[in-house]
Every structure is written in C-alpha cells, then in structure tokens.
Design an enzyme around this catalytic site. Structure first.
Site, PDB file in Angstrom:
ATOM      1  N   HIS A 152       0.803  -1.232   0.000  1.00 28.19           N
ATOM      2  CA  HIS A 152       0.000   0.000   0.000  1.00 28.19           C
ATOM      3  C   HIS A 152       0.825   1.266   0.000  1.00 28.19           C
ATOM      4  CE1 HIS A 152      -3.916  -1.950   0.867  1.00 28.19           C
ATOM      5  NE2 HIS A 152      -3.130  -2.874   1.380  1.00 28.19           N
ATOM      6  N   LYS A 169      -8.455  13.872   4.778  1.00 26.05           N
ATOM      7  CA  LYS A 169      -7.543  12.727   4.715  1.00 26.05           C
ATOM      8  C   LYS A 169      -6.509  12.931   5.812  1.00 26.05           C
ATOM      9  CE  LYS A 169      -6.534  13.915   0.386  1.00 26.05           C
ATOM     10  NZ  LYS A 169      -6.524  12.780  -0.463  1.00 26.05           N
ATOM     11  N   ARG A 170      -5.687  11.925   6.094  1.00 21.48           N
ATOM     12  CA  ARG A 170      -4.636  12.108   7.082  1.00 21.48           C
ATOM     13  C   ARG A 170      -3.733  13.263   6.695  1.00 21.48           C
ATOM     14  NH1 ARG A 170      -4.058   8.415  11.433  1.00 21.48           N
ATOM     15  NH2 ARG A 170      -2.149   9.561  11.816  1.00 21.48           N
ATOM     16  N   LYS A 230       0.795  14.414   0.932  1.00 22.22           N
ATOM     17  CA  LYS A 230      -0.577  14.686   0.469  1.00 22.22           C
ATOM     18  C   LYS A 230      -0.779  16.168   0.159  1.00 22.22           C
ATOM     19  CE  LYS A 230      -2.493  10.792   3.133  1.00 22.22           C
ATOM     20  NZ  LYS A 230      -3.161   9.896   2.177  1.00 22.22           N
ATOM     21  N   THR A 242      -8.644   6.488  -1.726  1.00 19.03           N
ATOM     22  CA  THR A 242      -9.986   5.914  -1.832  1.00 19.03           C
ATOM     23  C   THR A 242     -11.033   6.988  -1.566  1.00 19.03           C
ATOM     24  OG1 THR A 242      -9.605   5.115   0.415  1.00 19.03           O
ATOM     25  CG2 THR A 242      -9.512   3.481  -1.343  1.00 19.03           C
ATOM     26  N   LYS A 294     -14.862   8.046  -3.250  1.00 18.16           N
ATOM     27  CA  LYS A 294     -16.100   8.360  -2.515  1.00 18.16           C
ATOM     28  C   LYS A 294     -16.671   9.696  -2.983  1.00 18.16           C
ATOM     29  CE  LYS A 294     -14.037   5.777   1.155  1.00 18.16           C
ATOM     30  NZ  LYS A 294     -13.018   5.854   2.208  1.00 18.16           N
TER      31      LYS A 294
END
Ligand code: 26Q
Length: 813
Positions: free
Chosen positions: A357, A545-546, A551, A653, A657
């Site tokens: 992952h 998100k985290r 990111k 992911t 969504k």
C-alpha cells in the site's frame, strides 16, 4: 434471503430485548438502551447466518480467504446491517411508533476507530464486498481497547484524547471463549536432534499471552452469506498471587503480566510512517500467531492433517504488517507437524498473497534483527533460514552480483526487510492502482519483478458503494433508482446508464437540488460545531484525509492565502465564493503535520473574521475526522482535493467516494486519480501539475529550486512571507516556510509543493469558471457518478477472487 420483519414483529422484538436485557418498558428506556436493543435484534439474525455460513464452508469443504490486517476501520454498524438486511423500513416504522427517530438513534453508536485511514477503511470496504458477492472470508485483527485518538482543536492546536469505543461498540461482538489461543513471546529456544533423527525445538522462559477472539458478523447486501471479523484481545494467564512468589519471582510475574495485557491496549496512530517500537512488533506477532494457530487447529480438526492446507486457504496480508504469517506457518508445519522444510515451504508460499500500500521509504517496514530475535526467537531462526535459501536462489539468477543480492536480501544491514520477506514467501504481490503497481514493478521492487514477473499484479482499490452512496446519500440514490432502477446496488457498473441523462435539464437540476440539501446538512453541522456560517452558494471544496506532507495540504493552504490576497487587493472584483473544508488527524509525533493543523486554524481564524472577505471565502477545520463524519461530508462536497505529489499516493480511496457522490476532482496524475481521469475523460476532471515521471526526474535530477520559484513568483512570495510572520494570533510559521524553501537540515521539501503551485492556481481558476456555468458543472457531476461504478469494492473483490485467490463468487462484476 435473510429473516424478515414487519413493523409489528420488529416492534415486539425490540420491546422484548428492552425487557430481557434492561428490565425496562419501552417508555422508560434511554436512547442508548433502545439503540442497543435494536442492535441486538439485528445481531441475532446475523449471528444465525454467520453460523450457517461457517457450517456451509465446513460441509462443502470450500476454499476460504483469511484477510489479515492490523486495522479495520469498520464505521458504525447499525444502519449498515439494517440496510443490508432490508430492515431499515420496519425498524424506522417500529421506532416511530415508540416515538423514536431512527436517524437520531444511529448517532448513539460509537464510531469504532480501529484504524488510521486508507488501509484500514479499505479492509472494511472489502469485508462488505466479500460478504456480498459470496467470498467465504474471515477478517482478523486486534481488538484495540483504544482506537485512533479523538482529536480536539484547542486554541487552534490538535490535542489527542483517548477513544473508548467499547462502551457502545461491544454490542456487535460475540466472544468465542472456546477458541482462545496462547501466543508465546520472548524466551529461549533450544534445538537438538532426537534418537529418531528429528529436530526437537524447545521454547522456554517465554511470556504466555492469551488471545481471546471476539467475532463481529459482517453482513452482505440481501444475502444469507455473513462473514466474520475476528478481533483478538490480549490478556495474561499469569495470576498475580503475591503469596506464591518470592520477591524476585513476583516482580518477574508482574512484568510478564503487564507485558501481555498491554498488547491490545492501543492502536499505533502513525499512518505511512514507522517508529519501530517493540510493542508494535509484539502486536503484529500476536495477531499472526493467534490467527494461524486458529486456522490450523480448525483445519486439522476437519481434515486430520495440514498436508492439504494450501488447497483450502488463502492467507491475504494487507501490507507487510502481518507478514510474520510466513515464518509462523512454517514453524507450525515443521515443529508441530514434523514436515520437512521443502514441503512446508511449498504450502506456505502457495497460500500467502501480499498487497502493498505504499512506496514511501519511511513506511517500508524494517525491524532490527536483535529485536526480532528477542521477541520471537524461533521465528527469527526460520526467517534466517528463509533468507539463506532465498539468497542462494538469487545467486542462480545473478551469479557473482553480491551487490544486488545484498540489496534484495531479506536479512541484511542488521534488519529484517518485511517487504522482501513478503515477496519471497508469497505467490502474489499486488499494488492498489495501475500507476502504483507499475511503480512497484519498475522501481521499488524491480529486481524482484525481474526474477518472478508472474507474481506481480494490480488490483485497483474500490469502495463499498452501498455504504458510501446508497446509505450516505439516500436522496441521490433515490434519484438514480428512479432513472435507472435499482440494479446498480448489486451491479454498480449499471451506473453507466446515467450517461444517457447528460442532456436532461430536469435531471441535472434535481442533481443540483440534492447537492444543495446535502450542503445544508453539512452547513448546519459546521454552524453547530465551529460556529461558522457558511455560504450555501459557495463551492464546497473539501480536503479530508490524514495529514501528511506528501498529500500536500500545504499546496491547498498556499492557494487559499493567494485568493485571500486577491480579495484584499480588490474587494469589489468578481470572485466565485468558496468554502474550504479540511478534516485531518496528524500523528501525535509528527511535528510538521501538527504545525500544519495549527496553520490551517490560524488562517481560518484570520479569513473568517475579516469583514472585507464576507461570505466570499471561508475556511473550516472539522475536528475529529472519522468514518461517520465522512459519510456526511462526501455527499456535500463539490470539489475533491486530491493533490499529492505524483508517484506517492498509492491509490487513494477518498477520491472514489467523492466522485461517486458527484464531486469534481482537482488532482494530480497520482494513484487512482489516473484511472478516475480515464473513466470520466479529461474534460470532466481538473488535472494539474507534474506527472509521476516528471516529479521523479525533478527530484532525482536535484534541480528543484524552491528559492528561485519564490523569487520569481511575487504572489507566492507574498503568501510565504505572510506565513512566516503569522496571522495575528501570536503564532508564527517560519519553520514551515523554511521547510518549504530550504529544508530543515536536509534538502528542501521532498514533496515539491512550490513546483506545482502555478499549475494548481490555473486549475483552480478553471474550477471557478466552470462553477459559473451550472448546467456544465452539473453535467460533469453526473458523468462522475455515472463512471464511478468501476470503483466499487465489488469489482475489486471480484478481481481478487478470480485472478489471485481462485475462489468462487456468487456473481461476477
Ligand atoms: C506500520 C508499522 C508501525 C507503525 C505503523 C505502521 C503503519 C500503519 C498504517 C504503516 C502504514 C499504515 C497505513 C497505510 C495506508 O493507509 N496506506 C494507504 O492505503 C490506501 C489503501 O490502499 C491507499 O489508498 C493510500 O494511497 C495509502 O496511502
């Protein structure tokens, strides 16, 4: 078909539970008691089906999938289970009769935080998919007493509070006391050859840890097939009886007792980062050993031998965290069953499959040899043997190439490289998006790919669309059902039929109206929790998100400040209003991430209270982002921020969504964004920035020069200078600016935020312009929903079943 209820039989069942479990008449019961009564009614049905499913597997001698993961972020269960069993209607009506609102009741349930983010939520989405399409599956994890911390924002800073989910979450778990196992940690190992020429292994002085399983039934949609999620709880079998021990022995006993009890106490809150604490390794071995013993004991009881084990079981490991299944199963086959190495190795390497992952170097697990040696001496002996044999094999491929062989070794440089162990001991290695799988093959695991190309595959991630669309967004689901029927609930590819409504003005208007309602719901939440009044006509632009540098929440922040300056410079200029919504937990020890949380809050404070800005721009930080909040946020989002530096986000992911709920993506060509772009077409997504190759070249060429971007871009320079000085609340962010421009000691910002800034600003401008044309915007939104079917986890699971596990499914995607 599952047992059905009418309104009246449901009411009787709930009242019965209230009487028998709480000695309460319905009129006297608290909301929490009513919640629990409803959960128990549903649980009874599920428990029956769970046992039937298990019996069927046994009777038909079916091949089973065992999905091992250190995290399962399951979310709330009552609504999901009632939905899957078709009982939402009867339950809602029965409760209405009792004067209780079902939606209110859902809020009584704790949101179990047994995971950090993507990896854990994926495991939960997959349990749903497996139950629904009929894969015989059991999930295994740890019953953490405290899941991911609760996040509070105090004076703009993240504060972590313990989460005690078991108070209302335990109702879904059924203890299985007859399956308690013992895991042995530490101690010494003696081996000798006995008279019959067999190797005898003696393990002494270890700390025994009891593993007690709690089973959560996992329902599928309209099916009797119920899977099990088995959560192991650790405890000590050692009694603390002072009278029995001399002082020294007593202390030793206390130590062992405490060590055992602490194993299932907390979930490590780091995501994509490893600190290397010994407790974490104990947790990993605890999960693995209890699970493998459990599977082997049941197999042996049924077949009398483990010889046929590989035909009956798949051990799927979700990242390397449970990779010790490989040496642990070897141990049981050899030490317990007297099998020789080759026979045991054949079995093990035919049933383990591994999903990777992450490509982030700091998230690739390496454990010190001495630590493994001391915590699991026998397992370490086996790992050493696996390594030796593996290196010998490599020698055949690369004779004389010591360099390459030591790079590929499992044990080297004082550590055990868990990913190398996973690849060597499994028959399948897969990434989680096409791009990510390509990067694994071409870069991260290239040498392994070279020697066994057939092992490497891709399965692009997917999400449980029944939870994320049907349950989270009932109004949109109603519209879709009206237009194309309800076939998409079990066959999500049917969403494609929605494409035919692209020119239908009425449909597009309805879509906009539904979005508006979902925005209203989120706005009310924000008003209540943040005290901020947001503009319902503004674009709801969301990044949840985290918090992680790769990111690039930072890129979003820089752009918000850039817009703020634009408004300040010319308050009367035309401006397309936006509400920026963030939700994000930072790992408690991750200083840059926590500073970024604080930065977002400082900026929010400044902008939201500036009268020049009014309702053109708002920034909202939603505290304690979790599954239940995501279920409210996704349906209300219009723009989905997926802006990681290309090549680093394995899949994502959340992006799926959002898309499924009609948000438009602004994103880089990273992870599954690439496939989302393919699915919707470039005209229905806002792509910007470097692609993975370009980002890699820039990073490796060493030519990334944030200082020269800073010097040549006045707008960006101004933003960074402001950040350095702070936003009037006494906080300064010079350390973050330094990190972006010069790096703190190391090279500047590995994730190269400034390199993509210009291109991001332009893409955001395109977003604003498009929003001014609602019919085009709504068309794009519809195309996103229509093309989201392939990102349903039913499709991912069907691919795993067909290409990797070779197990039967009730229907194909
Ligand atoms: C490992 C050892 C010690 C302590 C912590 C960990 C640890 C814990 C969690 C390492 C990694 C994680 C989580 C990783 C994760 O969530 N990865 C995400 O997986 C998603 C599902 O495949 C992808 O969509 C995301 O792109 C990926 O970042």
């Amino acid at each position: 078909m599952p047992k059905t209820y009418t309104k009246n039989t449901m009411k009787q069942a709930i009242e019965g539970k209230l009487r028998r479990h709480f000695s309460r008449e319905p009129g006297e019961a608290s909301k929490e008691q009513i919640y629990e009564a409803c959960a128990l009614v549903i649980r009874d049905t599920l428990a029956d089906h769970m046992i039937e499913t298990q019996n069927q597997v046994e009777q038909n001698k079916e091949r089973q999938v065992h999905y091992l993961c250190m995290e399962f972020l399951v979310g709330r269960s009552l609504r999901n289970n009632a939905y899957n069993l078709g009982l939402l209607g009867p339950m809602r009506d029965a409760l209405a009769d009792m004067g209780v609102d079902l939606s209110d009741l859902f809020e009584e349930e704790a949101d179990p935080g047994l995971g950090n983010g993507g990896l854990g939520r994926l495991a939960a989405c997959y349990m749903d998919g497996m139950a629904t399409i009929g894969v015989r599956a059991t999930g295994y994890s740890i019953r953490y007493e405290h899941g991911i911390f609760k996040q509070k924002i105090v004076d703009g800073e993240q504060v972590e509070l313990p989460d005690s989910w078991l108070e209302t979450g335990a109702v879904w778990q059924i203890p299985a006391m007859d399956d308690v196992r013992e895991v042995r940690i530490g101690g010494n190992v003696n081996t000798y050859w006995n008279d019959e020429g067999k190797l005898v292994v003696e393990h002494t002085d270890y700390t025994p840890v009891l593993a007690t399983p709690y089973d959560m039934p996992i329902s599928g949609y309209k099916t009797d097939n119920v899977s099990t999620l088995r959560l192991w709880e650790a405890s000590s079998p050692i009694p603390l009886d002072m009278s029995l021990f001399s002082r020294g022995e007593y202390l030793k006993a206390v130590e062992k007792h405490a060590m055992a009890e602490v194993i299932s106490m907390i979930l490590y809150p780091e995501d994509n980062h490893i600190e290397g604490q010994s407790l974490r390794l104990k947790q990993q071995y605890f999960l693995v050993s209890a699970t493998i013993q459990d599977i082997c004991a049941k197999h042996k009881a049924q077949y009398g031998t483990l010889e046929n084990f590989a035909r009956k079981h798949i051990l799927h490991i979700n990242d390397t965290h449970p990779v010790l299944v490989i040496p642990e199963l070897m141990r049981i086959l050899m030490d317990g069953e007297n099998m020789g190495w080759d026979k045991a190795w054949n079995i093990v390497s035919q049933c383990v499959a591994y999903t990777n992952h992450t490509v982030m170097p700091e998230a690739l697990e390496c454990w010190p040899i001495e630590l493994m040696q001391s915590l699991m001496p026998r397992v370490m002996m086996i790992v050493n043997e696996i390594n030796e044999r593996f290196c010998k094999e490599l020698w055949n491929y690369y004779p004389g190439d010591f360099n390459r062989i030591s790079k590929m070794a499992i044990v080297s440089d004082g550590v055990v490289r868990m990913a190398h162990l996973a690849i060597a001991g499994s028959f399948s290695v897969n990434g989680v998006s096409e791009l990510h799988s390509d990067i694994l093959k071409e870069k991260v695991f290239h040498d392994f790919y070279h020697i066994s190309p057939a092992k490497f595959r891709n399965v692009t991630n997917g999400i449980a669309h029944r939870r994320w669309l049907c349950e989270a967004n009932p109004e949109l689901t109603g519209l879709i059902t009206e237009l194309i029927g309800d076939g998409f609930i079990t066959h999500p590819s049917e969403l494609q039929v929605l494409r035919t409504f692209g020119e239908d003005k009425k449909v597009l208007d309805r879509l906009a109206e539904i979005k508006r309602h979902n925005k209203e719901r989120l706005a009310a939440y924000i008003k209540e929790h943040n005290g901020i009044e947001v503009n319902l006509g503004s674009i709801f632009d969301v990044q949840v998100k985290r918090l992680h540098e790769y990111k690039r929440q930072m890129l979003n922040i820089l752009h918000i400040l850039y817009l703020y300056n634009k408004i300040k410079d010319d308050p009367s200029a035309e401006f397309v209003p936006r509400t920026y919504i963030f939700g994000s937990k930072a790992a408690p020890g991750y200083v840059v991430a926590k500073r970024t949380v604080s930065l977002i809050n400082s900026i929010a404070n400044k902008i939201n209270n500036d009268p020049d800005v009014g309702d053109k721009l708002k920034v909202v930080f939603i505290e304690d982002y979790k599954v239940s909040l995501a279920e409210m946020i996704m349906p209300a989002a219009e723009v989905s921020e997926q802006i990681s530096i290309a090549g680093k986000e394995a899949s994502g992911t959340g992006n799926m969504k959002f898309m499924m709920n009609g948000a438009l993506t602004i994103g880089t060509m990273d992870g599954a964004n690439v496939e989302i772009c393919q699915a919707v077409g470039e005209e229905n997504i806002f792509i910007f920035g470097m692609n993975a190759k370009e980002a890699e070249n820039l990073a490796e060429g060493g030519t990334y020069s944030p200082m020269s971007i800073y010097n040549s871009n006045p707008g960006l320079r101004r933003v960074l200078d402001q950040m350095r000085d702070g936003f009037g609340d006494g906080k300064k962010y010079d350390s973050l600016v330094k990190m972006l421009l010069q790096g703190n000691g190391g090279p500047a910002d590995k994730f190269m935020s400034l390199a993509d800034f210009d291109s991001y600003v332009k893409a955001q401008e395109r977003v604003s312009q498009m929003y001014l044309r609602p019919e085009n915007w709504n068309y794009m939104s519809l195309m996103n929903i229509a093309n989201s079917g392939r990102f349903a986890s039913d499709r991912s699971i069907a691919e795993y079943a067909k290409n990797i596990w070779k197990v039967h499914t009730d229907f194909a995607y």
